[in-house]
Design an enzyme around this catalytic site. Structure first.
Site, mmCIF file in Angstrom:
data_model
loop_
_atom_site.group_PDB
_atom_site.id
_atom_site.type_symbol
_atom_site.label_atom_id
_atom_site.label_comp_id
_atom_site.label_asym_id
_atom_site.label_seq_id
_atom_site.Cartn_x
_atom_site.Cartn_y
_atom_site.Cartn_z
ATOM 1 N N GLU A 113 -4.810 2.430 -4.016
ATOM 2 C CA GLU A 113 -3.346 2.460 -4.051
ATOM 3 C C GLU A 113 -2.750 1.162 -3.510
ATOM 4 O OE1 GLU A 113 -4.565 4.533 -0.139
ATOM 5 O OE2 GLU A 113 -5.353 4.212 -2.164
ATOM 6 N N HIS A 152 -4.967 14.353 -8.921
ATOM 7 C CA HIS A 152 -5.119 12.940 -9.264
ATOM 8 C C HIS A 152 -4.253 12.503 -10.447
ATOM 9 C CE1 HIS A 152 -8.294 11.753 -6.438
ATOM 10 N NE2 HIS A 152 -8.711 13.012 -6.551
ATOM 11 N N ASP A 198 -2.004 9.246 -10.348
ATOM 12 C CA ASP A 198 -2.043 8.181 -11.349
ATOM 13 C C ASP A 198 -0.644 7.858 -11.863
ATOM 14 O OD1 ASP A 198 -4.769 8.103 -11.058
ATOM 15 O OD2 ASP A 198 -5.210 9.177 -12.928
ATOM 16 N N ASP A 219 0.852 -1.188 0.000
ATOM 17 C CA ASP A 219 0.000 0.000 0.000
ATOM 18 C C ASP A 219 0.890 1.240 0.000
ATOM 19 O OD1 ASP A 219 -3.029 0.838 0.634
ATOM 20 O OD2 ASP A 219 -1.690 2.197 1.708
ATOM 21 N N ASN A 240 -2.690 12.932 -3.848
ATOM 22 C CA ASN A 240 -3.842 13.318 -4.674
ATOM 23 C C ASN A 240 -4.366 14.700 -4.304
ATOM 24 O OD1 ASN A 240 -4.070 11.129 -6.417
ATOM 25 N ND2 ASN A 240 -5.323 9.944 -4.995
#
Length: 228
Positions: A148, A114, A118, A101, A109
């Site tokens: 994530e 975002h 990404d 994780d 983010n």
């Protein structure tokens, strides 16, 4: 009169023979045309069949692949993990489950956007996939498990080998920033590693991996933990 009848008969016979040859020629040409049409149709059908098979393979691959990162998606992982565990049981071989994780991903983010997040997910998936692909032994499976979070099956690795691999994965993620649309982003990950134990149910295996991951989070992140 007899001569005229003979000449007329010869003329009619010649005309009938000529017309028969024309009919036979027309029939042969029609058959050749039909044969060529059938061959073209068969070729088109074969081409369409190949195109359809390729499309079906692409659709099947797309249904098993995470669109953002290009690694396996959760559906494909769920299809594969039960079989991997069964093979480990049957062969008495080792199997590790690694849950990964990204740390502080919500902050990435929220502060960078975002698209930058990404980029981080794609790059982390690429680094881990390359590292797993270079391992000897069984074929490891990496999948994006949600958000994530990534998960990996590590077949044919004894616990010390699996732990060493998990540490290399942690380092390869943290060793250099990710080049994102918002600029370089420092990324780290917490990892929970669980070696499969005989008699465990699948729910137990993944529950242990989840607990190991949260232990890594609570212990300060950017580390590998095994179940306490």
């Amino acid at each position: 009169t007899a001569l005229e009848v003979i000449l007329l008969s010869l003329s009619l016979a010649g005309r009938l023979q000529h017309e028969r040859r024309l009919r036979e020629q027309a029939q042969a040409e029609a058959m050749a045309t039909q044969r060529r049409a059938n061959e073209r149709l068969e070729q088109r059908v074969a081409e369409r069949t190949r195109d359809l098979e390729q499309l079906n393979r692409r659709l099947e691959q797309a249904s098993r692949t995470d669109a953002l990162t290009g690694v396996a998606n959760r559906r494909h992982f769920d299809e594969r993990h039960a079989g991997a565990v069964q093979r480990a049981i049957a062969s008495a071989g080792p199997l590790g489950v690694l849950l990964l994780d990204l740390d502080h991903f919500k902050r990435i983010n929220d502060t960078l956007g975002h698209p930058a997040g990404d980029d981080c997910l794609r790059e982390v998936a690429r680094r881990v996939a390359m590292l797993l692909a270079g391992q000897d032994g069984g074929e490891a499976l990496l999948a994006r498990y949600g958000g994530e979070e990534f998960i990996a099956l590590l077949p044919d690795l004894r616990p010390p080998q699996a732990q060493a691999l998990a540490e290399r994965i942690r380092r390869v993620i943290a060793e250099r920033p990710v080049d994102s649309v918002a600029g370089p982003v420092a990324v780290t990950a917490s990892l929970g590693l669980v070696p499969y134990a005989r008699g465990w149910h699948l729910d137990t295996l993944f529950g242990q991996a989840d607990r190991a991951l949260y232990q890594a989070k609570r212990s300060g992140k950017n580390r590998v933990c095994l179940p306490a």
